[in-house]
Design an enzyme around this catalytic site. Structure first.
Site, PDB file in Angstrom:
ATOM      1  N   LYS A   1       0.841  -1.201   0.000  1.00 46.43           N
ATOM      2  CA  LYS A   1       0.000   0.000   0.000  1.00 46.43           C
ATOM      3  C   LYS A   1       0.879   1.257   0.000  1.00 46.43           C
ATOM      4  O   LYS A   1       1.625   1.499   0.944  1.00 46.43           O
ATOM      5  CB  LYS A   1      -0.895   0.053   1.233  1.00 46.43           C
TER       6      LYS A   1
ATOM      7  N   GLU B   1      10.580   0.724   9.984  1.00 50.53           N
ATOM      8  CA  GLU B   1      11.540   1.797   9.752  1.00 50.53           C
ATOM      9  C   GLU B   1      10.797   3.085  10.060  1.00 50.53           C
ATOM     10  O   GLU B   1       9.890   3.466   9.331  1.00 50.53           O
ATOM     11  CB  GLU B   1      12.043   1.730   8.307  1.00 50.53           C
TER      12      GLU B   1
ATOM     13  N   CYS C   1      13.515  10.664   6.820  1.00 55.34           N
ATOM     14  CA  CYS C   1      13.564  10.150   8.188  1.00 55.34           C
ATOM     15  C   CYS C   1      14.968  10.254   8.774  1.00 55.34           C
ATOM     16  O   CYS C   1      15.145  10.414   9.972  1.00 55.34           O
ATOM     17  CB  CYS C   1      13.073   8.719   8.234  1.00 55.34           C
TER      18      CYS C   1
ATOM     19  N   GLU D   1      10.394  14.730  16.116  1.00 59.74           N
ATOM     20  CA  GLU D   1      10.625  14.776  14.674  1.00 59.74           C
ATOM     21  C   GLU D   1       9.695  15.803  14.027  1.00 59.74           C
ATOM     22  O   GLU D   1       8.481  15.743  14.203  1.00 59.74           O
ATOM     23  CB  GLU D   1      10.359  13.386  14.074  1.00 59.74           C
TER      24      GLU D   1
HETATM   25  P1  NAI Z   1       1.892   7.643   8.869  1.00 56.78           P
HETATM   26  O1  NAI Z   1       2.756   6.774   9.687  1.00 56.78           O
HETATM   27  O2  NAI Z   1       0.469   7.841   9.294  1.00 56.78           O
HETATM   28  O3  NAI Z   1       1.827   7.088   7.348  1.00 56.78           O
HETATM   29  C1  NAI Z   1       2.719   6.168   6.778  1.00 56.78           C
HETATM   30  C2  NAI Z   1       1.949   5.068   6.076  1.00 56.78           C
HETATM   31  O4  NAI Z   1       1.214   4.298   7.028  1.00 56.78           O
HETATM   32  C3  NAI Z   1       0.912   5.550   5.071  1.00 56.78           C
HETATM   33  O5  NAI Z   1       0.885   4.676   3.974  1.00 56.78           O
HETATM   34  C4  NAI Z   1      -0.387   5.449   5.858  1.00 56.78           C
HETATM   35  O6  NAI Z   1      -1.530   5.324   5.052  1.00 56.78           O
HETATM   36  C5  NAI Z   1      -0.156   4.206   6.666  1.00 56.78           C
HETATM   37  N1  NAI Z   1      -0.953   4.094   7.887  1.00 56.78           N
HETATM   38  C6  NAI Z   1      -1.485   5.082   8.656  1.00 56.78           C
HETATM   39  N2  NAI Z   1      -2.124   4.567   9.718  1.00 56.78           N
HETATM   40  C7  NAI Z   1      -2.004   3.222   9.639  1.00 56.78           C
HETATM   41  C8  NAI Z   1      -2.446   2.125  10.463  1.00 56.78           C
HETATM   42  N3  NAI Z   1      -3.142   2.314  11.571  1.00 56.78           N
HETATM   43  N4  NAI Z   1      -2.126   0.866  10.079  1.00 56.78           N
HETATM   44  C9  NAI Z   1      -1.387   0.651   8.965  1.00 56.78           C
HETATM   45  N5  NAI Z   1      -0.962   1.644   8.148  1.00 56.78           N
HETATM   46  C10 NAI Z   1      -1.257   2.908   8.488  1.00 56.78           C
HETATM   47  O7  NAI Z   1       2.606   9.047   8.713  1.00 56.78           O
HETATM   48  P2  NAI Z   1       1.965  10.485   8.362  1.00 56.78           P
HETATM   49  O8  NAI Z   1       0.720  10.715   9.159  1.00 56.78           O
HETATM   50  O9  NAI Z   1       1.852  10.587   6.898  1.00 56.78           O
HETATM   51  O10 NAI Z   1       3.119  11.455   8.888  1.00 56.78           O
HETATM   52  C11 NAI Z   1       3.181  11.797  10.255  1.00 56.78           C
HETATM   53  C12 NAI Z   1       4.602  11.947  10.729  1.00 56.78           C
HETATM   54  O11 NAI Z   1       5.254  10.706  10.637  1.00 56.78           O
HETATM   55  C13 NAI Z   1       5.472  12.877   9.908  1.00 56.78           C
HETATM   56  O12 NAI Z   1       5.338  14.203  10.322  1.00 56.78           O
HETATM   57  C14 NAI Z   1       6.843  12.333  10.182  1.00 56.78           C
HETATM   58  O13 NAI Z   1       7.323  12.865  11.386  1.00 56.78           O
HETATM   59  C15 NAI Z   1       6.616  10.867  10.339  1.00 56.78           C
HETATM   60  N6  NAI Z   1       6.923  10.112   9.101  1.00 56.78           N
HETATM   61  C16 NAI Z   1       8.071   9.401   9.052  1.00 56.78           C
HETATM   62  C17 NAI Z   1       8.424   8.749   7.893  1.00 56.78           C
HETATM   63  C18 NAI Z   1       9.685   7.973   7.781  1.00 56.78           C
HETATM   64  O14 NAI Z   1      10.186   7.787   6.678  1.00 56.78           O
HETATM   65  N7  NAI Z   1      10.216   7.457   8.860  1.00 56.78           N
HETATM   66  C19 NAI Z   1       7.606   8.823   6.681  1.00 56.78           C
HETATM   67  C20 NAI Z   1       6.377   9.557   6.844  1.00 56.78           C
HETATM   68  C21 NAI Z   1       6.083  10.180   8.017  1.00 56.78           C
END
Ligand code: NAI
Ligand code: MG
Length: 492
Positions: free
Chosen positions: A198, A272, A306, A403
């Site tokens: 996804k 990650e 990240c 972050e």
């Molecule tokens: P998120 O963790 O909600 O989204 C990442 C992925 O997880 C997306 O594909 C989303 O649809 C999916 N997702 C969301 N809730 C889920 C659940 N309950 N079960 C399974 N999958 C789920 O991140 P978001 O809201 O886009 O960003 C929030 C913060 O997270 C950012 O401000 C940043 O600090 C951090 N982040 C870190 C990343 C990294 O590469 N380590 C990448 C994106 C965000």
């Protein structure tokens, strides 16, 4: 003459001197459908419940396409297709033949690199220079690298008998959409697993383009499936009974949620998550080079990385000099149209993320931080943020601890190596870090003292498919890339 916003910005940025002409990458050569279904069992299919959401261009706020919302039924159909492909085709195929498919995918990404780069920049807001020079070539490189391992797994783990796990459920974020898909899919396929992936809800398009490549490459139906949607769709993958492994990249909050929901299920897990990397500048460092490294570490790509070098530590003797050089450099950074080849800082990925970044800047100011922002103008439409420095912050400041995931750099000073090590490690995260010094002994001291999975010396944010990547503490578990990246997809 029609003076565009971008032209005005360049003239402003460079005052009375010379200015860059706009150099926008053309979009004539790309083709996007108005509407995308899920990619299940080798075909694009309508979502079971018939619902769609929009993906927009965050630089213009214009809609790019309608995207299917994945329900439990869609996830189930994708998992069934992946299971059947695993049992009947993929796990039975000679490993060298699996490798050939992965090589073919790598070559086809290279052939269509320009199209992928433009779509990546349109859908996610990153500068074309980054998507063209970093994201797309590295995505191809990951497929090439893991294609090579497909028929050599016995040599990767001598004396053991590596076997695939089955169906892998993979959930990726919006900061490197195509590259994260490559990081996840390439090792899964090379080890003989099939995939349900996804993409993030704001950046699904390059995955759906990758689906076209899977079709053209003749990859057997069901080996790779894409289901689009937001958190609920991700949760349906995480909780599906017939998935053997979950690989997730994203926020620490969701990572923890996933860890709890699969506890006891027997599913293998790699996470990650976030980071708050220390970038450490010693007095004997080559300062101009270090300033470029700082800029590359946090400002290019809007800080949507990240492993971004978001906490700068400068040794006292050069603190003023580094601040001055950094402030001067900030003024020359071009913020604007992601499709312009001169742009350094593109659009913030979404309104939510821009609001989050701005609220952190506010928190910093309330905590007493001194702010330096570049004086450039930013486009009136779309989501943009000026590169920002925050000084007068302490270890306890929220902007130092949490972050931000935007072009915001906190700056602190230090006197001794011991002091900076203690400060660098005083964080819940442990993903990456950097050190700048002329002295090899200091590099060894720092890189062995910092609790982080990835460390750079006199450079920052450099990647290679042969190097394992991953974190300690709240930055996650497991490694992606390199030989280490095979392990999470194997029973040994
Ligand atoms: P998120 O963790 O909600 O989204 C990442 C992925 O997880 C997306 O594909 C989303 O649809 C999916 N997702 C969301 N809730 C889920 C659940 N309950 N079960 C399974 N999958 C789920 O991140 P978001 O809201 O886009 O960003 C929030 C913060 O997270 C950012 O401000 C940043 O600090 C951090 N982040 C870190 C990343 C990294 O590469 N380590 C990448 C994106 C965000
Ligand atoms: Mg989008």
């Amino acid at each position: 003459m029609n003076v565009t916003d971008q032209q005005k910005r360049y003239t402003l940025d460079f005052g009375t001197g010379w200015a860059y002409d706009p150099a926008p990458e053309s979009t004539d050569h790309i083709s996007l459908k108005k509407k995308y279904g899920h990619f299940i069992n080798g075909k694009f299919v309508e979502p079971a419940e018939g619902n769609y959401f929009e993906t927009i261009n965050p630089a213009t706020e214009e809609k790019l396409a309608d995207i299917a919302v994945g329900s439990k039924a869609d996830v189930d159909a994708a998992v069934k297709a992946a299971r059947k492909a695993y049992d009947k085709v993929w796990s039975k195929m000679p490993a060298s033949e699996r490798g050939r498919y992965i090589y073919r995918i790598a070559r086809m990404i290279q052939e269509r690199a320009r199209e992928f780069a433009v779509i990546e920049s349109m859908d996610g807001g990153k500068p074309i220079r980054e998507s063209r020079d970093v994201d797309v070539p590295l995505a191809a490189a990951h497929f090439f690298y893991y294609a090579g391992w497909a028929d050599k797994l016995n040599y990767a783990f001598p004396g053991r008998t590596p076997a695939p796990l089955g169906v892998a459920g993979q959930i990726i974020p919006w900061n490197f959409p195509l590259l994260m898909a490559a990081w996840k899919i390439a090792p899964a396929l090379a080890t003989g697993n099939t995939v349900v992936l996804k993409p993030a809800e704001t950046t699904p398009l390059t995955c759906l383009k990758l689906a076209e490549i899977m079709q053209e490459a003749g990859l057997p139906d069901g080996v790779v499936n894409f289901v689009t949607g937001a958190g609920d769709t991700g949760a349906a993958i995480v909780n599906h009974q017939d998935i053997n492994k979950i690989a997730f990249t994203g926020s620490t909050a969701v990572g923890k949620l996933i860890q709890r929901s699969i506890a006891g299920s027997g599913k293998k897990l790699t996470l990650e998550l976030g980071g708050k990397a220390a970038n450490i500048i010693f007095e004997d460092a080559p300062l101009d080079q270090a300033v470029e490294g700082i800029v590359n570490g946090i400002f290019f790509n809007q800080g949507h990385v990240c492993c971004a070098g978001s906490r700068l530590f400068v040794q006292e003797g050069v603190a003023d000099a580094v601040h001055q050089k950094l402030t001067d450099r900030l003024e020359t950074l071009i913020v604007g149209d992601p499709l312009d080849k001169n742009t350094d800082i593109g659009a913030i990925n979404s309104k939510e993320q821009l609001d989050r970044i701005n609220s952190y800047i506010e928190i910093g100011l309330n905590e007493g931080a001194a702010i330096t922002q570049s004086s450039c103008s930013i486009p009136s439409k779309g989501y943009f943020c000026r590169p920002t420095l925050l000084q007068n912050v302490s270890q306890a400041s929220r902007v130092v601890q949490e972050e931000i995931f935007g072009p915001v750099l906190t700056i602190q000073t230090f006197r001794t190596p011991d002091e900076v090590l203690e400060k660098a490690n005083n964080t819940p995260y442990g993903l990456s870090g950097g050190v700048w010094t002329d002295k090899g002994s200091k590099i060894f001291r720092m890189t062995s003292g910092i609790d982080a999975g990835v460390l750079w010396a006199n450079t920052f944010n450099k990647f290679d498919p042969t190097s394992p990547f991953g974190g300690y503490k709240e930055s996650g578990m497991g490694r992606e890339g390199g030989l280490h990246g095979l392990l999470p997809y194997l029973k040994i």
